[in-house]
Design a protein around this motif. Structure first.
Motif, PDB file in Angstrom:
ATOM      1  N   ASN A 177       0.860  -1.182   0.000  1.00 16.71           N
ATOM      2  CA  ASN A 177       0.000   0.000   0.000  1.00 16.71           C
ATOM      3  C   ASN A 177       0.901   1.239   0.000  1.00 16.71           C
ATOM      4  O   ASN A 177       0.887   2.026   0.910  1.00 16.71           O
ATOM      5  N   PRO A 193      -0.425   2.390   6.351  1.00 19.59           N
ATOM      6  CA  PRO A 193      -1.262   1.203   6.567  1.00 19.59           C
ATOM      7  C   PRO A 193      -2.645   1.402   5.945  1.00 19.59           C
ATOM      8  O   PRO A 193      -3.163   2.523   5.871  1.00 19.59           O
ATOM      9  N   GLU A 232      -5.506   0.793   6.959  1.00 20.74           N
ATOM     10  CA  GLU A 232      -6.530   1.349   7.838  1.00 20.74           C
ATOM     11  C   GLU A 232      -6.366   2.857   8.015  1.00 20.74           C
ATOM     12  O   GLU A 232      -7.314   3.556   8.377  1.00 20.74           O
ATOM     13  N   ASP A 233      -5.174   3.385   7.776  1.00 23.64           N
ATOM     14  CA  ASP A 233      -4.947   4.824   7.904  1.00 23.64           C
ATOM     15  C   ASP A 233      -5.029   5.563   6.575  1.00 23.64           C
ATOM     16  O   ASP A 233      -4.885   6.786   6.524  1.00 23.64           O
TER      17      ASP A 233
END
Length: 1853
Positions: free
Chosen positions: A434, A508, A510-511
């Motif tokens: 990512n 990440p 999720e961030d």
């Protein structure tokens, strides 16, 4: 003394020194010899060399090196040892030994003279020598590295591959055998390798070697196989004076696209010149990963280093607290072109260091981007001043996991990993990324309130929506930890800075949502105090996620720059409310000035970035995002599926990146959606779209990804039902056009569709414990039946679908057989193939069957039993129709190769099917296929493979299967024919020795089986088949004599390798022939004489056991023919004829000659009727073999004379046994040899031998001649031969012989054929020959006696004596040098006496050469007739068979006052076998006669020669007024002024004393003869002085006066003692005239030349006319026909007519009372003597151009020739006149032989010395000036002449 003890551990040794053992028990050692040690004893070993096990001996232990060895059968008689080394080392050792022998030979061939200019023929040998030397040095070095045991596993593997590659390349270069290897580089064993695999290994090796030979540089072997590649870099040192901290950014850079292609590797460098992290010292390693094939093919790729200085704004500023520190400033770049390293053209070695030069920025305004472009495009070397980086690099293949595993010593946990920017070519499912690469491109900033442009620094960080900074997600490069914010490089006072700095942002997943990039802009001051006051003057930002849920798109983005009005920027919510992109603000608000929020307002400044996303979870495609989130919007599902299919067709990069997510979504839709009619087909189409995308070449690397997904991530348990339903629907509706496209795509995706079906079924079965198995199998069965039904269609519209089915159906087999009965599947596939219409999709059908062969189904025996008959039947039809032959032979090869594997179970029944179905077809195909056809090797390999896998049962079953005897006969004829053709004309390349030997072994096995059938079914009287047996014998002999089985021609290592594996197959087949011959019984006579040649060829093979057992066949043939026909003439004739061809071709040796003689003689001795005739025949063959072997030995020798001798020996032998055809054959060989040497005379005599065998008739020739194919009759051939012979005689200046043939041809034209036109031409030719005889000078050849003594010569020369005819102008020295060059090892014998037994029996060569004189034989046609010199000269040196040689011998003590009174001559006369010239330039001496000549006889001969020469000189001077008198002056002075040499006083002292006459009363007549000769000299001298007085120049007047004064005294004394003789002139007028002079007195209107001076002079006397002592005068002079008389003749002839005068003088001559005059003088050259002062123009040997030469005297060599008393044709009547003889002339020492026997021979007195007058020779030799001993110094001394022989055999000096 201790005893010998068997060795236990020390078994194998290598000699490290040369050792020469003197005793019989000691073993000679050469460095490198390998030894097998048997025993040891006190410093000595006993053993043998491995290359010669038969010779055992002892040798010192200190001379060898012991090596560890593997011992088998220890202590037994068959104990064997082998070095305990890796196989590759053993192979390298063997190769080095083999190459070493060749290398030494190359050294010999090229010559070892470093200063010689190499010839064109040797240049290749020299280049090859250097190449082999280099390869051997490399091999030795690699062998040392491997044996050291210190190489890592990966390097050892690479080195082994490199070694095997180099061995194969070297073997090909040296013409050695090809080594076939497996994939790991090991040598294949033919016994355990299938025939097809062996053949393909040969093909692969040949292609690989050819490819490597054509490649420049070194290629990595695995480069084309690996999908991922890596560049491993080690920084060794950084040499650069920065003065501050520095960051070195290293990355891969595409110089053509001007962009970075990899992440940075960062090294932080301290001012002290070392890494900041001291632990990284000597450990600065990085690996640039994920390079694909496209990257390797980039046009130019560089390793680029950017150096960023971290410190003050300017280095010139002092280092104190006033100035700002920590600023990042550009310093310079370093660039290295690594294109060749990356693509493999340059070898990459971690031990090799590369220097990358450093280029510093020139000023503050230089952007690093500009410096990079400048350095990359620079062509010359940079001015780096020694600054730069030292790095090592190496290419490593494989992904990072594989690299860590294979190269742990290079890549460990501390090695920095710099990935390629972007995705690799293959994204594995577990590879979750990512990342986003952000490049700060450029900006433009207004100076604002400042006087100068700003020093802008950009600070980048990742913030969340609430403004908090995401920590440690920014990576400046590998090798340094991540940071929370990144500060850019500062460019000093630049309004438009260009940074081009790339950093990686790894957030990440999720961030990622709700995060954005924030850019803050700040002016930096060089002064610390001012810098603290500088605040952020602007900001910019960009969201990472778009509103529709996709990520920020790749590419450049112009960001909106917002000006900060306050010292502290507003919170995130303030600027997030403003547009991020510059274009968004303009579009939405139409004016930048209206955009503001809080203290932020849109400025005029600009800022540009570039992004590249690398995320496996987030996409930039909206349609793909809609599919992945289909549950959120189910109503848009159909559009999402259609969009997915469209995306797959247009561009699939996003799809393959999210392959797992896409497939999960599709199967979730398939399983969860209830509307099957609507979505099942759409999902199926989308699925095959995705599968088709993976099948595309662009994404073929993603096949492992898809396989991994199916195996590990796929979980749809019920998907198989729906997939099969949809697929069957499409297949059943194949005729509908709407379904064609979908069905075609489905067929192409069939493999993965079935993978999903099978995996789904397996998961379901595991979940529900096998439930629904029958339903599933039924569904599969119905699906295949639908497929089979589809294959029956014949419409054109279904061809594409059917072809796709044929291609892809076999791919489903591995998965289907895991869930379906293999046997039933085989039946379905059988129907699948058989349902195809016969002429439809033939190629695809064969390929489909071949794919089935490669499937797991073919491993099962019961399945092969179903499929194999169908396949072989299909192949048979196609091969017989010659359709799709490449695919057919490939499939057959694959079938045989598959059956040869160990995992297929029993193949007995399978081979029976293959054998019965297709063996005959393959054999017939091989028979009729051209040997140059590209498929011939494959078909032969197939045939060999079938035969190899057949056992005895198969052979018998195959033979029994033939319905009739005629069918079996036809098969055997075919198989014998194809076998013979294969062994005679090998279809494989010469270096495919392994394949050839394998084929021979198979053929030999088959022959042994078929001979049983031959003996069983075709031998009895009723069933005997002659042609079949004949074919067998010819096959067996061809097999036995093929080149690949002649072991004696191979090296020892190769010979032992073949024998150990196959034994000597020649012996096996030879014994088979022997057995079959003796089984023939009464049928043997049918093979005589046709089989004599083949049997002879077999027995000539140099294998002793084979010869001993097969030679008796010839005696059996003799018996058989004798019993049937009463003789064995046919056997005899055939053996003689065949021996000639076979021995000349290289067969046979002395051992064979001895064996044949011994074996056949023993049998003949025991036979009652064949004894006498048989022994004669054996002796005949023995003599023939002796001559043939001699001929073959020297056939290729450079010495053509030896070849001629052997050729003559052979043709004489064939003439002796009346073999005219062979006799003529060798005549033409001899003629060709003569023509090569320009021996035209000998070539003519050779052809004349053939012409004499022909008749002047129109009888047709039995056979036409190759050289004269148009001649059909005897007359035609003889006429053609005569014309060639005449031409050769003309070139050889043998016009007398040419005239004889012209006369014979003229007679035929005139009286037989009445061809007057040719008659006219031949008469013109004849006339030209007559003219040439009289007008053209011919140099007289010299003859030499040559003795070849010693046992070192060939038998035809050994201890024999020959007379050689020299070439034109060839003298003794030249001839001796030429002969010694032909026999460089011969030792010259420096004596003329016969050699003793110590020389005759010595093993060396000795050569004895001296000159001999020819003896003129009396010719009846010339007897009593005057003959011109030109005519007589020819017969003095041609058509001669007798030769003489004399040497002095002393009897009694030497008397100083009378030292020659006891000096005798030993004269030897030689008689040759034939006259010279003849068919050779030499002939053997057949008889020798030696006798002595007394001193008195010798004195008479000398006086005769002296008088004759004087008369000749006088006549020559009278004939040509232009001649100088130099020669005459020398001769007269030498005779008259005899005070120095003694003159005739020596004769008086020796012979005219009362004491001598009293002791030698028998010499009274000779003494009177000598006195008479002395008296005859006075008139000659008087005439000579008169001529000299008339012609002498003023410079010789004093000499004339002196000679006149001395002559008066001499004349008075001689006439008073020996009587007075009549003057020369008076005698001349009484001599008869020759008719020859009538033709010679014709005036010639041309300049006087060498020829015309004497031959056309109008007053010239008859030269060389004989004269007697009584007269001593020449013939009368005749005037020319015009009546004008010349100076000499005008006073004598008056005004009488020429004819009348000639008649009158003839009558006067007849009335003179005198003896009959006969010819006895030698000829002299026609060229006038040239004055000494006049230079001679000679022709150089090189180019024939005239050039100055030393002025020679005119040499008259022939003047001293005369025959011995027995052979003389002169009359020696004694004189009764009272005129005293003249005194003898002054002479020099006479050379009576070539080499003086002792000192006495060099001290001959004056009476025995010959005159110093040079002889007239065709090629004069420049004289050496000498001074007569005791002469007057003021007088000019006489010039000596080159040694030559006078008639007595003496040599003049």
């Amino acid at each position: 003394m201790t005893r010998w003890v068997p060795t236990i551990t020390r078994k194998y040794a290598v000699a490290i020194y040369n050792y020469h053992g003197n005793g019989e028990t000691k073993l000679d050692l050469t460095v490198g010899d390998t030894l097998h040690i048997l025993e040891e004893n006190d410093g000595w070993f006993r053993g043998f060399k491995l290359r010669n096990k038969s010779v055992k001996g002892i040798f010192p232990t200190s001379y060898v090196h012991i090596k560890q060895a593997l011992v088998e059968n220890a202590g037994k008689y068959n104990e064997t040892v082998a070095p305990k080394e890796p196989k590759v080392v053993q192979e390298m050792t063997t190769v080095l030994r083999e190459w070493g022998v060749i290398w030494k030979q190359l050294y010999v061939d090229r010559g070892n003279d470093p200063f010689s200019v190499p010839k064109a023929g040797k240049r290749h040998s020299m280049d090859l020598f250097d190449t082999v030397r280099k390869m051997m040095y490399e091999m030795i070095d690699w062998r040392r590295q491997i044996m050291s045991g210190t190489l890592p596993v990966d390097e050892l593997k690479e080195l082994q591959q490199l070694v095997t590659s180099k061995i194969d390349f070297g073997n090909r270069l040296l013409g050695l055998d090809l080594v076939v290897r497996d994939e790991q580089g090991g040598i294949l064993d033919p016994e355990t390798t299938g025939t097809i695999s062996l053949y393909r290994a040969h093909e692969t090796a040949t292609e690989r070697i050819q490819r490597e030979k054509s490649m420049q540089g070194v290629q990595r072997l695995s480069q084309t196989q690996a999908t991922s590649h890596n560049l491993y870099v080690v920084v060794k040192n950084f040499v650069c004076r920065v003065g501050e901290d520095a960051d070195v950014f290293m990355a891969l850079y595409d110089a053509k696209e001007n962009r970075f292609i990899s992440e940075n590797y960062v090294v932080s460098w301290s001012p002290q010149g070392m890494p900041k992290d001291i632990e990284m010292l000597n450990n600065l390693r990085a690996i640039f990963t994920d390079l694909g094939q496209y990257d390797l093919r980039r046009e130019k790729i560089c390793l680029l280093c950017q150096i960023i200085r971290v410190g003050r704004m300017d280095l010139k500023e002092a280092d104190n607290k006033k100035f700002t520190n920590g600023l990042r400033r550009p310093f310079g770049v370093a660039v290295m072109d690594i294109t060749d390293v990356v693509n493999g053209k340059m070898e990459s070695d971690i031990e090799k260091q590369h220097f990358i030069p450093f280029q510093q920025v020139s000023g503050d305004n230089d952007f690093l981007e500009g410096v990079i472009k400048k350095v990359v495009s620079a062509r010359g070397e940079l001015n780096h001043k020694g600054q730069g980086l030292w790095v090592s690099m190496k290419m490593l293949d494989g992904d990072i996991k594989q690299v860590r595993k294979e190269y742990p010593h290079l890549v460990d946990s501390r090695t920095a990993v710099a990935r390629k920017m972007g995705f690799p070519e293959v994204i594995m499912p577990g590879d979750v990324r990512n990342d986003m690469y952000v490049t700060l491109v450029s900006g433009e900033f207004d100076r604002g309130t400042k006087a100068r442009n700003k020093n802008v620094e950009v600070t980048m960080c990742v913030c969340k929506d609430d403004g908090s900074v995401v920590q440690n997600v920014i990576f400046t490069g590998a090798g340094v930890p991540p940071v929370s914010e990144y500060k850019s490089v500062i460019y000093y006072q630049q309004k438009q800075p260009r940074w081009m700095e790339t950093i990686k942002v790894a957030i990440p997943i999720e961030d990622f949502y709700g995060s954005h990039l924030k850019f803050a802009f700040r002016h930096r001051s060089s002064m610390e105090e001012k810098d603290r006051k500088e605040k952020i003057f602007a900001i910019a930002y960009v969201q990472l996620m778009m509103q529709e849920g996709t990520t920020l798109r790749d590419g450049k983005h112009d960001l909106a720059v917002y000006k900060c009005e306050r010292n502290k920027p507003d919170e995130a919510k303030v600027y997030l409310s403003l547009p991020a992109m510059d274009r968004q603000g303009v579009t939405n608000n139409n004016s930048k000035s209206t955009l503001h929020a809080g203290s932020l307002s849109l400025s005029k400044d600009s800022f540009q970035i570039q992004t590249l996303g690398c995320s496996t979870k987030l996409t930039q495609n909206v349609d793909l995002l809609g599919l992945l989130k289909w549950r959120a919007n189910p109503g848009n599902l159909k559009n999402s599926l259609l969009s997915l299919m469209k995306v797959c067709e247009v561009s699939g990069e996003e799809v393959v990146k999210f392959l797992q997510d896409v497939l999960d979504a599709l199967f979730n839709i398939l399983m969860e959606n209830q509307d099957s009619d609507l979505y099942d087909n759409l999902v199926f189409d989308a699925l095959i779209g995705v599968i088709g995308l993976i099948a595309d070449r662009k994404f073929h690397q993603f096949h492992p990804v898809l396989d991994t997904y199916i195996r590990e991530h796929f979980s749809a348990t019920l998907a198989y039902n729906k997939l099969m339903v949809v697929l069957k629907y499409y297949i059943d509706n194949a005729n509908e056009r709407d379904n064609h496209e979908s069905l075609l795509k489905a067929m192409k995706s069939l493999q993965y569709i079935f993978k999903f079906i099978v995996r789904s079924r397996v998961l379901y079965s595991q979940l529900y414990e096998g439930k629904g198995k029958q339903q599933f199998e039924a569904a599969v069965r119905h699906l295949f039946q639908s497929l089979n039904g589809m294959m029956t269609y014949t419409s054109d519209s279904t061809v594409g679908v059917q072809g796709a089915a044929l291609r892809y159906v076999p791919t489903v087999i591995p998965d289907v057989i895991t869930v379906f009965d293999p046997k039933e599947l085989s039946l379905l596939l059988k129907d699948f193939i058989n349902n195809i219409p016969p002429d439809r999709l033939v190629k695809q059908k064969v390929q489909c069957m071949n794919n089935i062969v490669h499937s797991d189904l073919f491993r099962l025996s019961e399945c092969r039993g179903i499929l194999l008959p169908m396949m072989m039947a299909q192949l048979k039809k196609l091969i017989e129709r010659k359709e799709e032959m490449p695919d057919c032979v490939k499939m057959l090869s694959d079938v045989l190769d598959r059956l040869n594997r160990k995992d297929v179970g029993p193949i007995h029944g399978d081979m029976e099917i293959v054998m019965k179905e297709i063996l005959r077809t393959v054999i017939q195909t091989v028979i009729f296929m051209d040997r140059d056809a590209p498929l011939i090797g494959s078909f032969v390999a197939c045939m060999t493979g079938i035969l190899r896998q057949m056992n005895e049962f198969h052979y018998q079953a195959y033979i029994d299967a033939f319905p009739s005897r005629s069918d079996l006969l036809d098969f055997l004829m075919e198989i014998f024919m194809v076998f013979r053709d294969l062994v005679s004309k090998n279809v494989y390349p010469r270096d495919w020795v392994v394949m050839t030997m394998h084929q021979n072994h198979v053929v030999l096995t088959a022959i042994k089986y078929f001979t049983q059938t031959l003996h069983k079914s075709f031998l009895d009287e009723n069933n005997f088949e002659y042609q079949l047996w004949n074919n067998f014998f010819h096959l067996a002999v061809s097999f036995l004599t093929q080149d690949s089985l002649q072991l004696e021609n191979f090296s020892h290592a190769k010979r032992m390798k073949i024998i150990n594996k196959y034994q000597d197959m020649r012996r096996v087949i030879g014994f088979e022939i022997l057995s079959m011959w003796f089984n023939l019984g009464q049928h043997k006579i049918k093979f005589i004489p046709e089989m004599v040649g083949p049997m002879l060829e077999m027995t000539l093979i140099p294998e002793t056991k084979l010869r001993e057992h097969t030679i008796p066949i010839f005696f059996d043939m003799m018996q058989c023919e004798f019993a049937t026909r009463g003789n064995f003439n046919q056997v005899e004739n055939e053996i003689i004829t065949q021996l000639d061809h076979l021995v000349e071709g290289g067969r046979g040796d002395d051992q064979y000659k001895e064996l044949f003689y011994r074996i056949i003689s023993d049998h003949c001795q025991k036979h009652r009727y064949l004894r006498q005739r048989g022994l004669y025949f054996v002796d005949l063959v023995n003599r023939l073999l002796e001559r043939l072997l001699d001929y073959r030995t020297i056939m290729n020798d450079e010495n053509r004379e030896n070849r001629m001798s052997c050729t003559v020996n052979l043709l004489n032998f064939y003439k002796e046994i009346n073999r005219q055809e062979m006799y003529i054959r060798y005549l033409y060989k001899l003629c060709d040899l003569h023509l090569e040497c320009d021996n035209y005379t000998e070539a003519a005599y050779t052809l004349l031998l053939h012409a004499t065998l022909l008749k002047w008739t129109d009888e047709p020739l039995i056979t036409t001649h190759d050289k004269y194919p148009e001649a059909q009759t005897h007359r035609q051939l003889k006429e053609m031969l005569y014309y060639d012979i005449i031409e050769y005689f003309d070139k050889g200046k043998m016009w007398e012989e040419g005239i004889r043939l012209c006369k014979e041809l003229a007679s035929q034209y005139e009286n037989e054929t009445f061809d007057f036109l040719n008659l006219s031409l031949i008469l013109q030719k004849q006339a030209m020959f007559y003219d040439n005889i009289m007008k053209t000078m011919r140099p007289d050849p010299e003859y030499f006696r040559v003795g070849y003594f010693g046992q070192g010569y060939p038998s035809f020369l050994r201890n024999k004596v020959f007379i050689y005819r020299g070439k034109e102008y060839e003298r003794l020295g030249d001839f001796t040098s030429r002969l010694l060059s032909q026999f460089p090892h011969a030792q010259p014998i420096n004596k003329v006496t016969a050699p003793g037994p110590e020389i005759l029996e010595s093993p060396s060569q000795h050569l004895q050469i001296f000159k001999v004189d020819p003896i003129l034989e009396e010719r009846r046609e010339f007897r009593g007739k005057p003959v011109a010199d030109q005519i007589l000269n020819f017969y003095k040196v041609n058509e001669v068979q007798k030769f003489t040689f004399s040497r002095p011998i002393r009897k009694g003590d030497r008397d100083s006052d009378n030292e020659f009174a006891n000096m005798f001559l030993e004269r030897t006369n030689y008689v040759t076998a034939y006259k010279l010239p003849g068919i050779l330039r030499w002939f053997e001496v057949t008889s020798t006669n030696t006798f002595e000549v007394s001193p008195l006889e010798n004195a008479c001969e000398i006086m005769e020669n002296s008088n004759r020469e004087m008369r000749h000189l006088i006549e020559q001077q009278r004939a040509d007024p232009t001649l100088t008198v130099n020669t005459l002056s020398l001769r007269l002075n030498g005779i008259i002024d005899a005070a120095v040499m003694g003159g005739t006083a020596n004769y008086e002292k020796a012979f005219f004393t009362e004491e001598y006459m009293a002791s030698h009363p028998e010499d009274h007549a000779r003494i009177e003869r000598l006195k008479d000769l002395i008296a005859c000299q006075i008139p000659l001298l008087e005439a000579g002085l008169k001529v000299h007085a008339q012609k002498a120049p003023d410079s010789l007047r004093k000499l004339q006066e002196k000679m006149d004064s001395l002559f008066v005294e001499m004349k008075t004394r001689v006439e008073s003692e020996y009587g007075k003789k009549p003057p020369m002139d008076e005698t001349t007028r009484t001599r008869p005239m020759s008719l020859v002079w009538i033709t010679r007195n014709k005036p010639v209107d041309r300049p006087v030349s060498t020829i015309s001076t004497s031959s056309t002079s109008s007053d010239g006397p008859i030269r060389d006319r004989p004269s007697t002592p009584e007269t001593g005068l020449g013939p009368p002079q005749l005037p020319p026909k015009d009546g004008k008389s010349v100076r000499h003749s005008s006073q004598q002839q008056g005004k009488s007519s020429p004819v009348k005068n000639w008649v009158n003088k003839t009558k006067e001559a007849a009335a003179v009372d005198g003896p009959v005059v006969e010819l006895n003088q030698t000829l002299k050259a026609a060229r006038p003597m040239r004055p000494v002062s006049q230079p001679r123009i000679s022709l150089t040997k090189q180019n024939g151009l005239p050039g100055p030469a030393t002025p020679p005297p005119k040499v008259n060599r022939d003047a001293n020739r005369s025959a011995s008393p027995a052979a003389s044709v002169s009359s020696t009547s004694s004189s009764s006149s009272d005129v005293p003889p003249p005194l003898p002339e002054k002479k020099a020492y006479a050379d009576y032989g070539n080499i003086a026997e002792d000192e006495d021979e060099q001290r001959l007195p004056a009476p025995l010395r010959v005159s110093s007058l040079p002889k007239s020779k065709s090629k004069p030799v420049p004289p050496l000036p000498i001074k007569e001993p005791g002469g007057d110094p003021s007088q000019t001394p006489p010039l000596p002449k080159k040694p030559s022989r006078h008639p007595s055999g003496q040599q003049q000096q």
